[in-house]
Design a protein around this motif. Structure first.
Motif, PDB file in Angstrom:
ATOM      1  N   GLN A 103       0.838  -1.149  -0.049  1.00 28.30           N
ATOM      2  CA  GLN A 103      -0.007   0.080   0.003  1.00 28.30           C
ATOM      3  C   GLN A 103       0.785   1.409   0.050  1.00 28.30           C
ATOM      4  O   GLN A 103       0.350   2.385  -0.586  1.00 28.30           O
ATOM      5  CB  GLN A 103      -0.976  -0.050   1.336  1.00 28.30           C
ATOM      6  CG  GLN A 103      -2.221  -0.897   0.984  1.00 28.30           C
ATOM      7  CD  GLN A 103      -1.545  -2.455   1.757  1.00 28.30           C
ATOM      8  OE1 GLN A 103      -0.338  -2.565   2.092  1.00 28.30           O
ATOM      9  NE2 GLN A 103      -2.647  -3.154   2.157  1.00 28.30           N
ATOM     10  N   ASP A 104       2.147   1.307   0.710  1.00 30.87           N
ATOM     11  CA  ASP A 104       2.782   2.320   0.763  1.00 30.87           C
ATOM     12  C   ASP A 104       3.377   2.504  -0.634  1.00 30.87           C
ATOM     13  O   ASP A 104       3.658   3.675  -0.854  1.00 30.87           O
ATOM     14  CB  ASP A 104       4.208   2.055   1.648  1.00 30.87           C
ATOM     15  CG  ASP A 104       3.472   2.173   3.222  1.00 30.87           C
ATOM     16  OD1 ASP A 104       2.495   2.613   3.545  1.00 30.87           O
ATOM     17  OD2 ASP A 104       4.389   1.442   3.899  1.00 30.87           O
ATOM     18  N   ILE A 105       3.950   1.446  -1.333  1.00 32.13           N
ATOM     19  CA  ILE A 105       4.371   1.430  -2.660  1.00 32.13           C
ATOM     20  C   ILE A 105       3.528   1.995  -3.511  1.00 32.13           C
ATOM     21  O   ILE A 105       3.890   2.909  -4.522  1.00 32.13           O
ATOM     22  CB  ILE A 105       4.845  -0.066  -2.964  1.00 32.13           C
ATOM     23  CG1 ILE A 105       5.826  -0.524  -2.352  1.00 32.13           C
ATOM     24  CG2 ILE A 105       5.327   0.155  -4.476  1.00 32.13           C
ATOM     25  CD1 ILE A 105       7.119  -0.005  -2.197  1.00 32.13           C
ATOM     26  N   GLN A 106       2.176   1.501  -3.594  1.00 35.06           N
ATOM     27  CA  GLN A 106       1.058   1.997  -4.357  1.00 35.06           C
ATOM     28  C   GLN A 106       0.960   3.664  -4.577  1.00 35.06           C
ATOM     29  O   GLN A 106       1.052   4.356  -5.346  1.00 35.06           O
ATOM     30  CB  GLN A 106      -0.268   1.399  -4.233  1.00 35.06           C
ATOM     31  CG  GLN A 106      -1.334   1.900  -4.959  1.00 35.06           C
ATOM     32  CD  GLN A 106      -2.739   1.163  -4.817  1.00 35.06           C
ATOM     33  OE1 GLN A 106      -2.402   0.033  -4.526  1.00 35.06           O
ATOM     34  NE2 GLN A 106      -3.611   2.130  -4.857  1.00 35.06           N
ATOM     35  N   LEU A 107       1.103   4.101  -3.184  1.00 38.75           N
ATOM     36  CA  LEU A 107       0.717   5.830  -2.899  1.00 38.75           C
ATOM     37  C   LEU A 107       2.160   6.379  -3.557  1.00 38.75           C
ATOM     38  O   LEU A 107       1.931   7.278  -4.307  1.00 38.75           O
ATOM     39  CB  LEU A 107       0.667   5.844  -1.459  1.00 38.75           C
ATOM     40  CG  LEU A 107      -0.659   5.674  -0.914  1.00 38.75           C
ATOM     41  CD1 LEU A 107      -0.757   5.618   0.668  1.00 38.75           C
ATOM     42  CD2 LEU A 107      -1.865   6.260  -1.377  1.00 38.75           C
ATOM     43  N   TRP A 108       3.354   5.803  -3.296  1.00 34.90           N
ATOM     44  CA  TRP A 108       4.357   6.482  -3.605  1.00 34.90           C
ATOM     45  C   TRP A 108       4.596   6.402  -5.197  1.00 34.90           C
ATOM     46  O   TRP A 108       4.958   7.470  -5.722  1.00 34.90           O
ATOM     47  CB  TRP A 108       5.658   5.701  -2.950  1.00 34.90           C
ATOM     48  CG  TRP A 108       6.919   6.373  -3.318  1.00 34.90           C
ATOM     49  CD1 TRP A 108       7.448   7.563  -2.543  1.00 34.90           C
ATOM     50  CD2 TRP A 108       7.828   6.049  -4.265  1.00 34.90           C
ATOM     51  NE1 TRP A 108       8.592   7.840  -3.198  1.00 34.90           N
ATOM     52  CE2 TRP A 108       8.713   7.232  -4.055  1.00 34.90           C
ATOM     53  CE3 TRP A 108       7.931   5.230  -5.227  1.00 34.90           C
ATOM     54  CZ2 TRP A 108       9.797   7.313  -4.826  1.00 34.90           C
ATOM     55  CZ3 TRP A 108       8.910   5.368  -6.019  1.00 34.90           C
ATOM     56  CH2 TRP A 108       9.999   6.430  -5.824  1.00 34.90           C
ATOM     57  N   LEU A 109       4.218   5.194  -5.867  1.00 36.46           N
ATOM     58  CA  LEU A 109       4.417   5.318  -7.160  1.00 36.46           C
ATOM     59  C   LEU A 109       3.231   5.808  -7.954  1.00 36.46           C
ATOM     60  O   LEU A 109       3.577   6.620  -8.831  1.00 36.46           O
ATOM     61  CB  LEU A 109       4.379   3.785  -7.823  1.00 36.46           C
ATOM     62  CG  LEU A 109       5.717   2.864  -7.408  1.00 36.46           C
ATOM     63  CD1 LEU A 109       5.387   1.559  -7.541  1.00 36.46           C
ATOM     64  CD2 LEU A 109       6.849   3.549  -8.380  1.00 36.46           C
ATOM     65  N   ASP A 110       1.972   5.930  -7.202  1.00 36.59           N
ATOM     66  CA  ASP A 110       1.097   6.772  -7.829  1.00 36.59           C
ATOM     67  C   ASP A 110       1.581   8.132  -8.097  1.00 36.59           C
ATOM     68  O   ASP A 110       1.341   8.670  -9.059  1.00 36.59           O
ATOM     69  CB  ASP A 110      -0.168   6.811  -6.888  1.00 36.59           C
ATOM     70  CG  ASP A 110      -1.297   5.843  -7.227  1.00 36.59           C
ATOM     71  OD1 ASP A 110      -1.054   5.030  -8.424  1.00 36.59           O
ATOM     72  OD2 ASP A 110      -2.295   5.506  -6.315  1.00 36.59           O
TER      73      ASP A 110
END
Length: 391
Positions: free
Chosen positions: A254-261
């Protein structure tokens, strides 16, 4: 011929060849009965090396690794398969089953040789053997295993064979390519949608945080690679260093998704704002394909519509979108076929004609190659799912 074989092997890895074209190329190259294992060789801690080494030193490591792999493959062999450079400091080998030593032992030789010859180490993931036409499955398995190397400290040989503790699942390469295309088009909404699907698919595989950090860096690197291809200014080294530090703090998907978004979304917006996305002619061509894919559409017809030569148009479509004319055409046809299989009672043969295929049998082969099921099996699975949901 070597360039032709290298391109053919890359298309095999990514599952990009329609069945008819695949069979023809295998016949020409006399590879119909070939069995191979996929070996992926990756620089350990590549995102740290990329960040804290000079570009010259980093490229030197890649060149040394590739040269050493080619040397090992040529030892005692008159003909050796090519070493395929992939993105993010990874090389692929399609190691024939007839070669000796066995793939696992050869992988150990590679790891030992690199470690003893240079100041960096590599990990090698092995999957197979598979029939040559099925290597995209082996590639997906080996990729999942290779991305776990950070948890183990690197310098490892990681076997992805079913009988030797293979990882569950496969890496979603197709979604990764769609993500790169969305960035190339400057489409922030599509970036978020594809990224969400890619990370959710990986989330079911219980990957450790170190793997998520490597995946985040790999996807960021691909985004910046697309930006360079679209003639955007290079990313300053300090910015890359800062982003690598940010990645080191991410622990969940979930952290990765927000950062890559945020990171890839901003990159897509820059491409869109600066007009570095696909040219007007290519956009018109893609729009024409979307509107006419149900017809017997030829490249020459599309080229005439946008006032370009067929050769130049197909070159620009591939360069600017990452996919060929046929891949775009096939994609639209198969998506419409899936919609009709799920939402109508039309016979499979009629659906084939309706989406632009003149030969229902060839349509079934292409559909199965893309989705792993025949159209009839796909429809049956949908019906079964609907019944279980209702009950």
């Amino acid at each position: 011929m070597s360039a032709f074989i290298e391109q053919f092997y890359l298309q095999l890895l990514h599952g990009e060849l329609p069945e008819e074209e695949l069979s023809e190329k295998m016949r020409v190259l006399e590879l119909e009965n070939q069995q191979v294992s996929v070996l992926l060789v990756g620089l350990d801690h590549s995102y740290r090396l990329k960040t804290f080494c000079s570009e010259k030193a980093y490229q030197g490591m890649l060149q040394e690794t590739k040269a050493e792999l080619e040397g090992l493959l040529r030892e005692g062999r008159p003909q050796a398969p090519p070493v395929l450079p992939l993105s993010n400091a990874v090389f692929a080998l399609l190691y024939p089953d007839s070669f000796r030593p066995e793939p696992l032992e050869f992988a150990r030789q590679v790891a030992r040789r690199i470690k003893s010859s240079f100041q960096h180490t590599v990990s090698v993931a092995v999957s197979g053997p598979f029939a040559l036409r099925e290597v995209s499955k082996a590639y997906g398995q080996a990729t999942v295993r290779l991305k776990q190397r950070l948890l183990l400290g690197g310098d490892r040989v990681l076997c992805a064979d079913p009988e030797q503790a293979a990882p569950q699942g496969r890496y979603p390469h197709e979604l990764e390519r769609k993500l790169a295309t969305a960035v190339r088009f400057g489409d922030q909404g599509q970036v978020k949608e594809v990224l969400r699907g890619l990370l959710r698919e990986l989330a079911g595989q219980a990957l450790p945080s170190e793997c998520w950090q490597q995946i985040a860096f790999d996807l960021m690197e691909q985004g910046y690679q697309v930006a360079r291809q679209m003639n955007l200014p290079s990313v300053p080294a300090l910015e890359m260093m800062e982003k690598s530090r940010e990645i080191s703090l991410l622990t969940t998907w979930q952290d990765i998704q927000l950062w890559l978004d945020n990171t890839l979304g901003q990159l897509a917006e820059r491409i869109r704002t600066l007009g570095a996305g696909p040219s007007l002619a290519v956009k018109k061509a893609l729009s024409y394909i979307e509107s006419h894919f149900q017809e017997s559409l030829k490249l020459a017809e599309v080229a005439e519509h946008v006032c370009l030569s067929p050769n130049y148009l197909t070159q620009q479509i591939k360069l600017q979108t990452g996919k060929s004319f046929l891949e775009h055409l096939c994609g639209w046809r198969l998506e419409e076929a899936r919609r009709l299989l799920g939402g109508s009672m039309l016979p499979v043969g009629q659906i084939a004609y309706q989406v632009g295929y003149e030969d229902p049998r060839y349509f079934s082969e292409v559909f199965q190659h893309r989705y792993g099921q025949t159209p009839s099996q796909y429809r049956k699975a949908l019906r079964s799912m609907e019944k279980s949901t209702k009950s």
